[in-house]
Design an enzyme around this catalytic site. Structure first.
Site, PDB file in Angstrom:
ATOM      1  N   HIS B  15      -1.855   0.301   3.329  1.00 47.84           N
ATOM      2  CA  HIS B  15      -3.207   0.774   3.006  1.00 47.84           C
ATOM      3  C   HIS B  15      -4.169  -0.357   3.380  1.00 47.84           C
ATOM      4  O   HIS B  15      -4.083  -1.469   2.842  1.00 47.84           O
ATOM      5  CB  HIS B  15      -3.305   1.136   1.523  1.00 47.84           C
ATOM      6  CG  HIS B  15      -2.425   2.294   1.166  1.00 47.84           C
ATOM      7  ND1 HIS B  15      -1.586   2.300   0.077  1.00 47.84           N
ATOM      8  CD2 HIS B  15      -2.238   3.479   1.800  1.00 47.84           C
ATOM      9  CE1 HIS B  15      -0.927   3.454   0.048  1.00 47.84           C
ATOM     10  NE2 HIS B  15      -1.307   4.192   1.076  1.00 47.84           N
ATOM     11  N   GLU B  18      -5.952  -2.796   0.932  1.00 44.30           N
ATOM     12  CA  GLU B  18      -5.161  -3.540  -0.053  1.00 44.30           C
ATOM     13  C   GLU B  18      -4.841  -4.900   0.577  1.00 44.30           C
ATOM     14  O   GLU B  18      -3.837  -5.069   1.279  1.00 44.30           O
ATOM     15  CB  GLU B  18      -3.913  -2.742  -0.458  1.00 44.30           C
ATOM     16  CG  GLU B  18      -4.309  -1.456  -1.187  1.00 44.30           C
ATOM     17  CD  GLU B  18      -3.145  -0.525  -1.558  1.00 44.30           C
ATOM     18  OE1 GLU B  18      -3.419   0.608  -1.989  1.00 44.30           O
ATOM     19  OE2 GLU B  18      -1.972  -0.931  -1.407  1.00 44.30           O
ATOM     20  N   HIS B 107       1.872  -3.401  -2.026  1.00 47.25           N
ATOM     21  CA  HIS B 107       0.724  -2.574  -2.403  1.00 47.25           C
ATOM     22  C   HIS B 107      -0.006  -3.153  -3.601  1.00 47.25           C
ATOM     23  O   HIS B 107       0.559  -3.926  -4.363  1.00 47.25           O
ATOM     24  CB  HIS B 107       1.199  -1.155  -2.748  1.00 47.25           C
ATOM     25  CG  HIS B 107       1.647  -0.372  -1.564  1.00 47.25           C
ATOM     26  ND1 HIS B 107       0.838   0.527  -0.908  1.00 47.25           N
ATOM     27  CD2 HIS B 107       2.819  -0.376  -0.892  1.00 47.25           C
ATOM     28  CE1 HIS B 107       1.494   1.045   0.112  1.00 47.25           C
ATOM     29  NE2 HIS B 107       2.705   0.518   0.155  1.00 47.25           N
ATOM     30  N   GLU B 167       4.019  -3.168  -6.289  1.00 43.71           N
ATOM     31  CA  GLU B 167       2.688  -2.565  -6.527  1.00 43.71           C
ATOM     32  C   GLU B 167       2.058  -3.315  -7.695  1.00 43.71           C
ATOM     33  O   GLU B 167       2.561  -3.279  -8.810  1.00 43.71           O
ATOM     34  CB  GLU B 167       2.886  -1.091  -6.896  1.00 43.71           C
ATOM     35  CG  GLU B 167       1.660  -0.311  -7.274  1.00 43.71           C
ATOM     36  CD  GLU B 167       1.013   0.383  -6.076  1.00 43.71           C
ATOM     37  OE1 GLU B 167      -0.146   0.072  -5.800  1.00 43.71           O
ATOM     38  OE2 GLU B 167       1.679   1.231  -5.434  1.00 43.71           O
TER      39      GLU B 167
END
Lengths: 299, 299
Positions: B15, B18, B107, B167
């Site tokens: 992404h 990020e 992430h 994450e």
């Protein structure tokens, strides 16, 4: 100057990914009695609907840097936000003789700036509004960033008597947080109440001066020769907006974990520390000066 | 299946907004000794450079939903990330017989999920990695989201033995936070150490089971008939990822301030609470089930 206020505009979504103002404008559009005051008309505007549609700060340029009088008149500036600024100038202005008297523009920041009241003039109207809101919300911080109205590039400078920014954080871009939404709502209510009191000659009892901060300069993140950033805000500084930064205090930390201290020779104060929107220019924070702000006596 | 691991890929910026993974990949590209282990080769990839260039999650589609085997084979899917998924399949895969054995994908989230270890298989390789990292970082949370590898649409599913997501949150999109960066760095070091131990027959001493959470479903934000969201996460729920939500507990609060309670009949747990990236689909949070995760014995 005629201080009577007939038309007040509340603008949200000047930055399209700052959803708090967007949704307050939507909420008030459906609940106009909340922003209605007897002595003036309140209008609501979604300032940058194109950027909001794609949940980005802007499409081509930062809208909130497009309102300098020369830029508004420059027909060669035809980017999305340059055009939108001209459209808002037609709706709210024109800047040299505006229809709208006062503009309250709603913003959020990823920095831990709490409720920040930003104003670009030391006119008693704005300073009094800041003092009034801070009386009601003592946790608020006064942020003075002086600028001449016609030269100023902020949306608020379209107002005949200029305007006022409400900037709340920390909040990520692209989402809502009820506390931020609710605090912004409360601050706007106080701002409208203050204008109503002023307009009807019931000027509230305010102190002669209050403490605040004046913007000094923006500080860049360290970069390498390729122009990539090589460091980030030091963890000791993260979330410490409006706290003192003394010579030698940690400012940045490199990707490899080395601390880079503040090398100035006098203490400063930070604001917009780690604001995501300023990464495109590799800006890490703003330096501020701590000041006493005077409320000039009118008349 | 041959469990020997020869090639490990670390991917960042799947992404594009990020930045933690992006800058860790840049850092390790210049400091490869940090990710070097004797028994396997480690490679580094910026997964979505186009989206990272403009600091957006994606250009056309969420890249981390494009790796289903049918989609990879579907030549009519030619959006930016659909093409990038095919390119990554050529670089790391091909999915049905991949060159790369294991993928660690980095992430961040705007939700208060701390260090979340996300894995899509109950294979002892992944479960053991999760247990190993949690032994070293007890504050970490195990997040199990089962999916068959060829059907799975995550980037990690390109790995021959699948992969593992790290994450970390809360952090706004489009910026760096040293704590998040440093914690992610630490977790990757443990993940690589674990693979090295497994590869060299020194399987670490791990518990038979540990507590964690299994993904159940995504919960939409309330909407009006025009499809606009009318409520946000309730302040009592904000930042309460992995905490219990009981029937009747506040879930959302409308723009006008009315509480909407959870109307289910059994307790659940929240995750990805107020994740900015899910606003485009009007997703407010995920519901999770609290589970015991078993480490199956091998062989």
């Amino acid at each position: 100057m005629n201080e009577q206020i007939k038309n007040v505009a509340i603008t949200g979504g000047t930055h399209g990914n700052e959803l708090t103002g967007v949704h307050l404008v939507k909420h008030w559009s459906e609940n106009p009695q909340e922003v209605k005051r007897d002595s003036f008309a309140t209008e609501l505007h979604l300032a940058n609907p194109e950027a909001n549609q794609v949940v980005r700060r802007y499409i081509d340029q930062d809208l909130n840097r497009q309102f300098n009088i020369d830029d508004l008149k420059n027909q060669s500036l035809q980017g999305c936000e340059q055009q939108r600024a001209k459209a808002l100038d037609a709706i709210l202005g024109p800047k040299e003789n505006p229809r709208v008297d006062f503009i309250i523009d709603l913003h959020t920041t990823t920095a831990n700036m709490g409720m920040s009241l930003i104003f670009n003039t030391d006119d008693p109207l704005q300073v009094g509004m800041a003092f009034y809101i801070k009386q009601k919300m003592p946790e608020a911080t006064l942020f003075f960033n002086p600028s001449e109205r016609l030269e100023d590039n902020f949306l608020t400078s379209l107002g005949r008597l200029n305007g006022f920014l409400i900037e709340v954080g920390p909040i990520a871009q692209g989402l809502l947080n009820y506390q931020v939404y609710s605090d912004t709502h409360t601050a706007v209510m106080h701002a409208l109440d203050y204008l109503e009191l002023k307009n009807t000659g019931q000027t509230p009892d305010l102190p002669m001066q209050m403490g605040g901060y004046r913007f000094t300069k923006k500080i860049r993140l360290p970069e390498n020769e390729e122009g990539d950033i090589t460091a980030m805000i030091h963890p000791n500084l993260q979330n410490k907006d409006y706290e003192e930064i003394r010579p030698g205090d940690p400012l940045f930390i490199t990707l490899g974990g080395e601390t880079i201290p503040y090398q100035g020779d006098k203490a400063v104060y930070g604001a917009f520390i780690n604001e995501a929107a300023y990464y495109d220019q590799h800006i890490g924070l703003s330096f501020m000066e701590k000041i006493n702000i005077e409320l000039k006596q009118e008349g």
